[in-house]
Design a protein around this motif. Structure first.
Motif, PDB file in Angstrom:
ATOM      1  N   ALA A   1      38.796  52.013  61.426  1.00  0.00           N
ATOM      2  CA  ALA A   1      38.075  53.037  62.189  1.00  0.00           C
ATOM      3  C   ALA A   1      36.568  52.823  62.135  1.00  0.00           C
ATOM      4  CB  ALA A   1      38.430  54.435  61.666  1.00  0.00           C
ATOM      5  N   GLU A   2      36.102  52.179  61.070  1.00  0.00           N
ATOM      6  CA  GLU A   2      34.676  51.878  60.931  1.00  0.00           C
ATOM      7  C   GLU A   2      34.331  50.465  61.392  1.00  0.00           C
ATOM      8  OE1 GLU A   2      32.178  53.756  60.179  1.00  0.00           O
ATOM      9  OE2 GLU A   2      33.304  55.572  59.702  1.00  0.00           O
ATOM     10  N   GLY A   3      35.305  49.773  61.988  1.00  0.00           N
ATOM     11  CA  GLY A   3      35.046  48.432  62.484  1.00  0.00           C
ATOM     12  C   GLY A   3      34.998  47.379  61.408  1.00  0.00           C
ATOM     13  N   ILE A   4      35.670  47.617  60.290  1.00  0.00           N
ATOM     14  CA  ILE A   4      35.639  46.712  59.136  1.00  0.00           C
ATOM     15  C   ILE A   4      37.006  46.065  58.976  1.00  0.00           C
ATOM     16  CG2 ILE A   4      35.343  46.585  56.627  1.00  0.00           C
ATOM     17  CD1 ILE A   4      33.490  49.111  56.977  1.00  0.00           C
ATOM     18  N   GLY A   5      37.035  44.737  58.917  1.00  0.00           N
ATOM     19  CA  GLY A   5      38.275  44.021  58.706  1.00  0.00           C
ATOM     20  C   GLY A   5      38.684  44.027  57.251  1.00  0.00           C
ATOM     21  N   VAL A   6      39.987  43.910  56.994  1.00  0.00           N
ATOM     22  CA  VAL A   6      40.533  43.955  55.638  1.00  0.00           C
ATOM     23  C   VAL A   6      41.259  42.646  55.352  1.00  0.00           C
ATOM     24  CG1 VAL A   6      42.040  45.168  54.020  1.00  0.00           C
ATOM     25  CG2 VAL A   6      40.803  46.457  55.785  1.00  0.00           C
ATOM     26  N   ILE A   7      40.785  41.950  54.329  1.00  0.00           N
ATOM     27  CA  ILE A   7      41.402  40.706  53.869  1.00  0.00           C
ATOM     28  C   ILE A   7      42.031  40.963  52.511  1.00  0.00           C
ATOM     29  CG2 ILE A   7      40.941  38.317  53.169  1.00  0.00           C
ATOM     30  CD1 ILE A   7      38.486  38.503  55.128  1.00  0.00           C
ATOM     31  N   LEU A   8      43.236  40.455  52.303  1.00  0.00           N
ATOM     32  CA  LEU A   8      43.914  40.602  51.017  1.00  0.00           C
ATOM     33  C   LEU A   8      43.994  39.264  50.304  1.00  0.00           C
ATOM     34  CD1 LEU A   8      47.090  42.866  51.489  1.00  0.00           C
ATOM     35  CD2 LEU A   8      44.777  43.530  50.811  1.00  0.00           C
ATOM     36  N   ASP A   9      43.741  39.284  48.996  1.00  0.00           N
ATOM     37  CA  ASP A   9      44.090  38.131  48.165  1.00  0.00           C
ATOM     38  C   ASP A   9      45.607  38.036  48.096  1.00  0.00           C
ATOM     39  OD1 ASP A   9      41.524  37.431  47.608  1.00  0.00           O
ATOM     40  OD2 ASP A   9      41.699  37.619  45.448  1.00  0.00           O
ATOM     41  N   TRP A  10      46.113  36.833  48.259  1.00  0.00           N
ATOM     42  CA  TRP A  10      47.561  36.590  48.283  1.00  0.00           C
ATOM     43  C   TRP A  10      47.850  35.432  47.343  1.00  0.00           C
ATOM     44  CZ3 TRP A  10      50.761  32.924  51.383  1.00  0.00           C
ATOM     45  CH2 TRP A  10      52.110  33.292  51.428  1.00  0.00           C
TER      46      TRP A  10
ATOM     47  N   GLY B   1      26.843  47.697  55.707  1.00  0.00           N
ATOM     48  CA  GLY B   1      26.842  46.813  56.859  1.00  0.00           C
ATOM     49  C   GLY B   1      27.736  45.591  56.768  1.00  0.00           C
ATOM     50  N   PHE B   2      28.665  45.564  55.804  1.00  0.00           N
ATOM     51  CA  PHE B   2      29.591  44.436  55.723  1.00  0.00           C
ATOM     52  C   PHE B   2      30.583  44.507  56.885  1.00  0.00           C
ATOM     53  CE2 PHE B   2      28.114  44.725  51.331  1.00  0.00           C
ATOM     54  CZ  PHE B   2      27.921  43.391  51.013  1.00  0.00           C
ATOM     55  N   THR B   3      30.952  43.349  57.396  1.00  0.00           N
ATOM     56  CA  THR B   3      31.937  43.305  58.478  1.00  0.00           C
ATOM     57  C   THR B   3      33.366  43.302  57.961  1.00  0.00           C
ATOM     58  OG1 THR B   3      32.028  40.881  58.567  1.00  0.00           O
ATOM     59  CG2 THR B   3      30.311  41.965  59.875  1.00  0.00           C
ATOM     60  N   HIS B   4      33.546  42.856  56.705  1.00  0.00           N
ATOM     61  CA  HIS B   4      34.881  42.741  56.121  1.00  0.00           C
ATOM     62  C   HIS B   4      34.852  43.183  54.667  1.00  0.00           C
ATOM     63  CE1 HIS B   4      35.304  40.121  59.620  1.00  0.00           C
ATOM     64  NE2 HIS B   4      36.607  40.129  59.444  1.00  0.00           N
ATOM     65  N   VAL B   5      36.005  43.577  54.202  1.00  0.00           N
ATOM     66  CA  VAL B   5      36.219  43.806  52.784  1.00  0.00           C
ATOM     67  C   VAL B   5      37.373  42.911  52.357  1.00  0.00           C
ATOM     68  CG1 VAL B   5      37.823  45.741  53.127  1.00  0.00           C
ATOM     69  CG2 VAL B   5      36.508  45.590  51.017  1.00  0.00           C
ATOM     70  N   GLU B   6      37.236  42.305  51.189  1.00  0.00           N
ATOM     71  CA  GLU B   6      38.345  41.521  50.632  1.00  0.00           C
ATOM     72  C   GLU B   6      38.802  42.196  49.361  1.00  0.00           C
ATOM     73  OE1 GLU B   6      38.962  37.292  48.412  1.00  0.00           O
ATOM     74  OE2 GLU B   6      38.106  37.184  50.415  1.00  0.00           O
ATOM     75  N   LEU B   7      40.070  42.558  49.310  1.00  0.00           N
ATOM     76  CA  LEU B   7      40.624  43.263  48.162  1.00  0.00           C
ATOM     77  C   LEU B   7      41.319  42.277  47.244  1.00  0.00           C
ATOM     78  CD1 LEU B   7      42.175  46.344  50.019  1.00  0.00           C
ATOM     79  CD2 LEU B   7      39.825  46.036  49.171  1.00  0.00           C
ATOM     80  N   MET B   8      40.918  42.277  45.968  1.00  0.00           N
ATOM     81  CA  MET B   8      41.681  41.509  44.987  1.00  0.00           C
ATOM     82  C   MET B   8      43.112  42.023  45.008  1.00  0.00           C
ATOM     83  SD  MET B   8      38.639  41.346  42.135  1.00  0.00           S
ATOM     84  CE  MET B   8      39.583  40.547  40.824  1.00  0.00           C
ATOM     85  N   PRO B   9      44.089  41.227  44.575  1.00  0.00           N
ATOM     86  CA  PRO B   9      45.490  41.509  44.915  1.00  0.00           C
ATOM     87  C   PRO B   9      45.913  42.956  44.667  1.00  0.00           C
ATOM     88  CG  PRO B   9      45.335  39.411  43.805  1.00  0.00           C
ATOM     89  CD  PRO B   9      43.971  40.028  43.723  1.00  0.00           C
ATOM     90  N   VAL B  10      46.482  43.564  45.700  1.00  0.00           N
ATOM     91  CA  VAL B  10      47.011  44.921  45.581  1.00  0.00           C
ATOM     92  C   VAL B  10      48.513  44.908  45.341  1.00  0.00           C
ATOM     93  CG1 VAL B  10      45.199  45.857  47.071  1.00  0.00           C
ATOM     94  CG2 VAL B  10      47.390  45.184  48.071  1.00  0.00           C
ATOM     95  N   MET B  11      49.131  43.734  45.378  1.00  0.00           N
ATOM     96  CA  MET B  11      50.568  43.652  45.151  1.00  0.00           C
ATOM     97  C   MET B  11      50.866  44.083  43.712  1.00  0.00           C
ATOM     98  SD  MET B  11      49.107  41.183  47.029  1.00  0.00           S
ATOM     99  CE  MET B  11      49.137  40.717  48.757  1.00  0.00           C
ATOM    100  N   GLU B  12      52.030  44.679  43.491  1.00  0.00           N
ATOM    101  CA  GLU B  12      52.321  45.274  42.181  1.00  0.00           C
ATOM    102  C   GLU B  12      52.295  44.217  41.085  1.00  0.00           C
ATOM    103  OE1 GLU B  12      51.788  47.779  40.189  1.00  0.00           O
ATOM    104  OE2 GLU B  12      52.982  49.034  41.548  1.00  0.00           O
ATOM    105  N   HIS B  13      51.689  44.604  39.975  1.00  0.00           N
ATOM    106  CA  HIS B  13      51.541  43.707  38.821  1.00  0.00           C
ATOM    107  C   HIS B  13      51.558  44.547  37.552  1.00  0.00           C
ATOM    108  CE1 HIS B  13      47.590  44.990  40.287  1.00  0.00           C
ATOM    109  NE2 HIS B  13      47.158  44.926  39.044  1.00  0.00           N
ATOM    110  N   PRO B  14      52.168  44.053  36.492  1.00  0.00           N
ATOM    111  CA  PRO B  14      52.342  44.888  35.300  1.00  0.00           C
ATOM    112  C   PRO B  14      51.105  44.997  34.426  1.00  0.00           C
ATOM    113  CG  PRO B  14      53.397  42.760  34.987  1.00  0.00           C
ATOM    114  CD  PRO B  14      52.918  42.794  36.406  1.00  0.00           C
ATOM    115  N   PHE B  15      50.262  43.952  34.396  1.00  0.00           N
ATOM    116  CA  PHE B  15      49.138  43.909  33.472  1.00  0.00           C
ATOM    117  C   PHE B  15      47.836  44.021  34.250  1.00  0.00           C
ATOM    118  CE2 PHE B  15      46.217  40.993  30.933  1.00  0.00           C
ATOM    119  CZ  PHE B  15      45.807  42.009  30.073  1.00  0.00           C
ATOM    120  N   GLY B  16      47.126  45.119  34.051  1.00  0.00           N
ATOM    121  CA  GLY B  16      45.888  45.335  34.782  1.00  0.00           C
ATOM    122  C   GLY B  16      44.863  44.252  34.552  1.00  0.00           C
TER     123      GLY B  16
END
Length: 602
Positions: free
Chosen positions: A203-212, A156-171
């Motif tokens: 499609a599920e009505g969930i917003g996507v926030i990215l860490d920048w 039931g979350f309205t949003h998901v926030e993804l920790m940075p998906v931008m390319e990075h060398p060290f996991g």
């Protein structure tokens, strides 16, 4: 240069080859090397324009080709550099850039139309923070487009926030040390696979926030650092160009080209990937010239102060531009100080963000709940203090990844007591978070009462759901989200003082807080019992006469509670005024619980 800079710079396939363009104004020579040339430049130099951009057309190659720029710097040293505008990269630890042209066909047109009319500060926002690689190990973007999306929707979350998906060398940097600002990490698939993940959320009505992460970048010699043999992206003065905490470089915001690189990058994610908001990392480290720097380690601004005036103007321009072109998005500041006006408009000398993480609320609340209930009366102010300043900004209440790493343990591990008592404490904490003015954010694992500290090296401990207390926590979070999103009293007037009123803020002896939330023509009375004692006959002033019904109780048996007060229980008011209210009712407040009450039939 334009705000759509990525359309010109980088690598772009054409019918007979690929056009390359890279900004390196101080370079002596630039060549394109790659798998097409056996990683030799073959002596073919790019042509330098007056704007410092080098351009070269390489025939006979196309999408998928691996490449780098061979740059002879101003110091005469040749370096092989990844493309700052690469749309895709090799899977780390390999570091080459890859030519990519999107062929994705979006299906979220209805979502985008609705978003353009949105007013996030006056709408429900309950955010699930995720590290893609460790939510469930071994999943690709396409896998997550089914598994993660379905899970977030069920919870039931309205949003998901993804920790940075931008390319990075060290996991182990979790994405916060970025080498490819324009490339979704190839660890989980292609850029179009990532687009499919965003599309599935929509499609599920969930917003996507990215860490920048515009605050700093790593020193890897093959990336942005000393790109043309000079401090090009980084400030040349180490007092401004090097970050003492992270061993990284910081962007030189005095250069128009560097500002445009970052501003265009924000536009890129919002435009090309339909992202619904950016959570800007480490804002305080950019705002203060003396951030983590001692005497002699920083340079005052032209007025002799410690505020980075270029950073202030950068944030104002960033937010003005992003909101202007992408209405309905959310620009969110992770800002840890009392800097004035983070969410005030730039036209009123603010920074112009839509939201600010309330890290003060987080520190005070976690400090309070860590105290044994026997001694909590001495710390009562930690729970009430946030309302002294709440309406100064538009806040998000974060229980983020930062609180479950680096030896801090898990949220559950911060709770006093053992076994069921710890679970009850955590249920109360989450119930309080969802009740408090401000939007809420919870890092993955909190909803299942993860016991171990989070590690990016392994999946969440999903086996805990075999235990009724952990499964109950998961059910509670889903029910909190459902009750929250369906009741505008809990979100419609978050930003307005009319949306909140204390009923009793000072019952330190009982460890009880009570308040009213208002919005959308509805009122919810919230009772928070932080003590280890059930108050069987707690008289509470309420704002209206009639029958009040419990619409949520964290003490429900299906959540792992004792069921002393359950959803559907009712009480009837009498004419005795109390707590500044016209009437009152006698409630049962279970130990370590949060209950929500509303006029029956509302």
């Amino acid at each position: 240069m334009t705000r759509d800079l990525w359309r010109d710079l980088g690598a772009h396939a054409s019918p007979d080859g690929v056009d390359f363009a890279v900004w390196a104004p101080n370079a002596r020579r630039v060549q394109v090397v790659g798998d097409h040339s056996g990683w030799s430049g073959d002596g073919v130099d790019a042509a330098r324009g007056d704007d410092g951009v080098w351009r070269l057309h390489v025939p006979g190659i196309g999408d998928g080709a691996l490449y780098k720029y061979a740059v002879e710097g101003a110091d005469g040293v040749w370096r092989e550099k990844a493309d700052p505008f690469a749309a895709w990269a090799e899977v780390p630890p390999s570091t080459a850039s890859r030519v990519f042209t999107s062929a994705y066909d979006w299906t979220d047109q209805a979502w985008m139309r609705r978003r353009a009319q949105a007013q996030p500060w006056a709408e429900p926002m309950s955010t699930y923070e995720v590290h893609l690689g460790s939510w469930l190990e071994g999943r690709s973007y396409r896998d997550l487009a089914t598994e993660l999306v379905d899970y977030v929707a069920r919870q039931g979350f309205t949003h998901v926030e993804l920790m940075p998906v931008m390319e990075h060398p060290f996991g182990g940097s979790w994405g916060y040390q970025v080498t490819g600002y324009y490339a979704p990490t190839s660890r989980y698939g292609s850029p179009d696979d990532f687009r499919a993940l965003v599309d599935a959320f929509h499609a599920e009505g969930i917003g996507v926030i990215l860490d920048w992460v515009p605050a700093h970048f790593p020193r890897d010699e093959w990336a942005l650092a000393r790109f043309d043999g000079t401090p090009l992206y980084e400030h040349p003065d180490p007092r401004r160009g090097e970050h003492p905490d992270w061993g990284t470089y910081t962007f030189d915001l005095t250069k128009g080209e560097v500002r445009e690189f970052l501003l265009a990058n924000a536009f890129y994610w919002l435009e090309e990937f339909h992202i619904d908001g950016l959570r800007v990392d480490a804002v305080a480290s950019m705002l203060y010239l003396d951030y983590s720097r001692g005497p002699g380690g920083w340079v005052p601004n032209i007025h002799g102060g410690n505020i980075d005036l270029e950073a202030v103007s950068f944030f104002q321009e960033l937010n003005r531009a992003c909101y202007g072109r992408f209405p309905g998005i959310s620009m969110i500041a992770e800002e840890s100080t009392a800097f004035d006006g983070v969410t005030r408009g730039a036209e009123h000398d603010g920074l112009g963000f839509g939201f600010k993480w309330n890290l003060g609320w987080m520190h005070d609340t976690l400090g309070y709940v860590a105290v044994d209930p026997v001694f909590r009366s001495h710390d009562h102010h930690r729970l009430t203090f946030a309302m002294m300043y709440h309406h100064a900004e538009n806040f998000i209440l974060p229980l983020s990844h930062d609180e479950v790493v680096h030896g801090k343990g898990s949220l559950l591990g911060k709770m006093p007591g053992e076994g069921d008592d710890r679970l009850a404490h955590l249920r109360t904490l989450l119930g309080y978070q969802w009740s408090h003015p401000g939007k809420q954010l919870l890092f993955m694992g909190g909803e299942i009462a993860q016991d171990r500290e989070w590690s990016q090296e392994r999946s969440l401990d999903w086996h805990l759901l075999d235990h009724p207390g952990h499964a109950g926590m998961q059910r509670l979070v889903a029910d909190l989200n459902a009750a929250y999103t369906q009741n505008p009293a809990l979100w419609a007037d978050d930003h307005d003082p009319s949306g909140f009123a204390w009923i009793e803020a000072d019952d330190t002896d009982s460890n009880v807080l009570t308040f009213a939330r208002r919005g959308g023509g509805r009122t919810v009375v919230v009772a928070v019992n932080m003590s280890g004692v059930t108050w069987d006959a707690y008289r509470l002033g309420v704002p209206a006469a009639g029958t009040w019904q419990c619409v949520l109780s964290t003490d429900q048996a299906e959540y792992g509670g004792w069921g002393a007060t359950q959803r559907g229980d009712t009480v009837t008011t009498d004419d005795e005024p109390l707590h500044g209210q016209p009437c009152s009712a006698v409630l049962r407040l279970p130990a370590l619980s949060v209950t929500w009450w509303e006029i029956a039939g509302a």
